[in-house]
Design an enzyme around this catalytic site. Structure first.
Site, PDB file in Angstrom:
ATOM      1  CG  HIS A 518      -2.239   0.680   0.956  1.00 14.68           C
ATOM      2  ND1 HIS A 518      -2.447   1.526  -0.107  1.00 14.68           N
ATOM      3  CD2 HIS A 518      -3.428   0.632   1.620  1.00 14.68           C
ATOM      4  CE1 HIS A 518      -3.689   1.977  -0.080  1.00 14.68           C
ATOM      5  NE2 HIS A 518      -4.316   1.442   0.957  1.00 14.68           N
ATOM      6  CG  ASP A 522      -2.921   5.100  -4.157  1.00 13.91           C
ATOM      7  OD1 ASP A 522      -2.293   4.983  -3.079  1.00 13.91           O
ATOM      8  OD2 ASP A 522      -2.771   6.059  -4.936  1.00 13.91           O
TER       9      ASP A 522
END
Length: 547
Positions: A518, A522
């Site tokens: 992450h 995204d």
């Protein structure tokens, strides 16, 4: 200015002057050997020096060897250890030193033969690419060879004496010392898992003498000569370094065969133990295992004093982790500790892909000589989706704090082997066809079965596909394979009730899981990737149309 007062004739002066201008060894050879000169660069004078001082390096054949390029973005390295010391003979392709960077550990191999001179960097020191690493006397190869001959002669005498004491009637052949073979570009050591031959036994060329385990792969040590195994320099469980002596074989000698008393216990060892209280033992225990206090103290606990009933057997068996398993554990923890891993899921209807496969599989195998599976479709669809979403195919360079976007797609796929799962890399998948992918996977599967998988086959990779569905897994969250930023998990195809055009139908459905870092990727990009993959699998024609 040259100090030629000590020179006795004009010819000698001209020879030295020409040598300084052209640095030609052929010119220097005309200088009488009784004169030794040292060129003082500070005042450009030629001084007569004692015999202890050497000629200039361009005259004597001594060359400085720099540290060559280690990679596109690597500018320096740490010198881990020297494999050679001053005065040692050096042959072409010998491992001279080992250097380590933040990405890889590399062997520094000699490009020329000669005698090792001076090491310019100590072990543990940092050296920059292009700077001098060591000096090599290329004219000293003859003396080095003589030294080698003397050493080999001495060792040969010692071994011959031992042989004559053990068996004076046996014929003697050439003694050959075999070193630990190279096991890959970045591997410098391994653990000797087991010996398949004992000293004194016959060895045929092509026999597997031993097995060495590394953190990436297990390597068979294959005999290159026929004869008798005389001596081994490492026992099972010992660490061995690449290039160090492993064993000595007497070529052409007739060694003793394994007596019948030795083979009987081995055959019995393969059968299950009738007594449950006895812990499992290896079929070929070594002397080191018997004398190892750690192994002898491994607990075998009996709750019942009789121990005759198998239901009361509460013994334990401890097995040392292999180097490969240790490395896997280390990398998994590194992934957990470094990446901000998050998993998102998507279900896909496998019906259209299954229909296409059933329709064309026979013709596909006839034309291309390989079976049509589901993996080729997922690799091809993933490659197209990775091109559409470059972040999934990228990685974070923590050292430079940069994001690296790969302009190619190298997908790692899991392949079963006798020692466990290995992950070879399919390179440039964006340019591969279905047939190319199936053939490459088949080639890697064969390599995994016969143990010929090389480190280069598993190096690299920008994305990984893990198919837990072959083992029946319905749902799972795979772990990223660093330094990659994402991994796709495939699962089992099950018939489930789904709504199609307002009606409930039983369809072959598969859950897809994408675990991603992450920090770089995204949620929008991860979901977009999975939706693109779903569309290509549910309508394979989109792959052909680049949609």
């Amino acid at each position: 200015k040259y100090n030629t007062a000590m020179l006795r004739n004009r010819t000698l002066t001209r020879a030295i002057s020409a040598a300084l201008q052209s640095h030609s060894k052929s010119t220097v050879s005309r200088v009488p050997k009784r004169f030794h000169f040292h060129y003082a660069a500070s005042n450009a004078r030629l001084l007569r020096t004692p015999l202890a001082m050497t000629l200039p390096r361009f005259m004597s054949g001594v060359v400085n060897v720099p540290l060559e390029s280690l990679g596109e973005s690597i500018s320096s390295a740490v010198l881990v250890e020297w494999q050679k010391k001053a005065g040692d003979a050096v042959s072409v392709d010998d491992v001279v030193a080992v250097v380590e960077t933040d990405k890889v550990t590399m062997d520094i191999r000699a490009k020329e033969s000669g005698v090792f001179g001076e090491a310019f960097v100590e072990a543990g020191g940092e050296v920059s690419v292009g700077s001098n690493l060591y000096s090599l006397d290329t004219d000293g190869s003859a003396s080095a060879t003589n030294n080698k001959d003397v050493q080999s002669s001495d060792s040969s005498c010692e071994v011959s004496a031992t042989i004559s004491e053990e068996n004076s009637s046996s014929s003697q052949g050439a003694r050959i010392q075999v070193d630990v073979p190279s096991m890959g570009e970045s591997i410098t050591q391994g653990v000797l898992a087991s010996w398949n031959v004992s000293p004194g036994e016959n060895v045929e060329s092509g026999d597997v003498l031993a097995i060495i385990e590394t953190d990436k792969v297990s390597v068979d040590v294959i005999a290159q000569h026929t004869g008798k195994l005389v001596e081994v320099f490492a026992a099972a469980g010992d660490e061995v370094d690449v290039g160090k002596p492993l064993y000595i074989i007497e070529e052409g000698a007739g060694g003793s065969k394994k007596p019948a008393t030795d083979s009987a216990p081995k055959e019995n060892a393969k059968k299950p133990e009738p007594e449950p209280s006895a812990p499992k033992q290896e079929s070929k225990p070594t002397s080191t295992e018997k004398s190892d206090p750690a192994k002898s103290s491994s607990p075998t606990i009996q709750t019942s004093p009789t121990g005759g009933n198998s239901t009361n057997d509460r013994s334990e068996t401890r097995v040392k982790m292999t180097r490969m398993r240790q490395r896997i554990a280390q990398r998994l923890k590194e992934a957990q500790n470094t990446a901000a891993m998050l998993t998102t899921f998507q279900e896909v209807d496998m019906g259209p892909l299954m229909d296409m496969r059933n329709k064309h599989k026979d013709e596909f195998q006839k034309v291309h000589g390989v079976k049509l599976g589901f993996m080729s479709a997922f690799v091809k669809a993933s490659a197209a989706a990775l091109v559409e979403i470059p972040a999934i195919n990228g990685r974070i360079d923590d050292a430079s704090k940069e994001i690296v976007y790969h302009n190619y797609v190298d997908i790692s796929v899991a392949v079963a082997s006798p020692t466990g799962l290995v992950v070879p890399v399919l390179r440039n998948c964006e340019n591969m066809s279905f047939a190319d992918i199936e053939k490459t996977i088949g080639m890697y599967s064969q390599k995994a079965k016969d143990g010929s998988m090389a480190i280069e086959d598993m190096a690299g990779g920008t994305f990984t596909i893990s198919n837990g569905g072959v083992f029946g897994s319905l749902y799972g969250t795979p772990i990223i394979n660093p330094p990659q930023s994402a991994i796709l998990g495939m699962h089992a195809t099950k018939m489930r009730a789904v709504v199609v055009n307002g009606k409930v139908e039983a369809r072959p459905m598969m859950y897809l899981a994408l675990t991603y870092d992450h920090r770089l990727i995204d949620g929008r990009e991860a979901v977009t990737f999975l939706k693109s993959l779903q569309g290509k699998i549910e309508d394979p024609s989109r792959i052909l149309l680049d949609l």
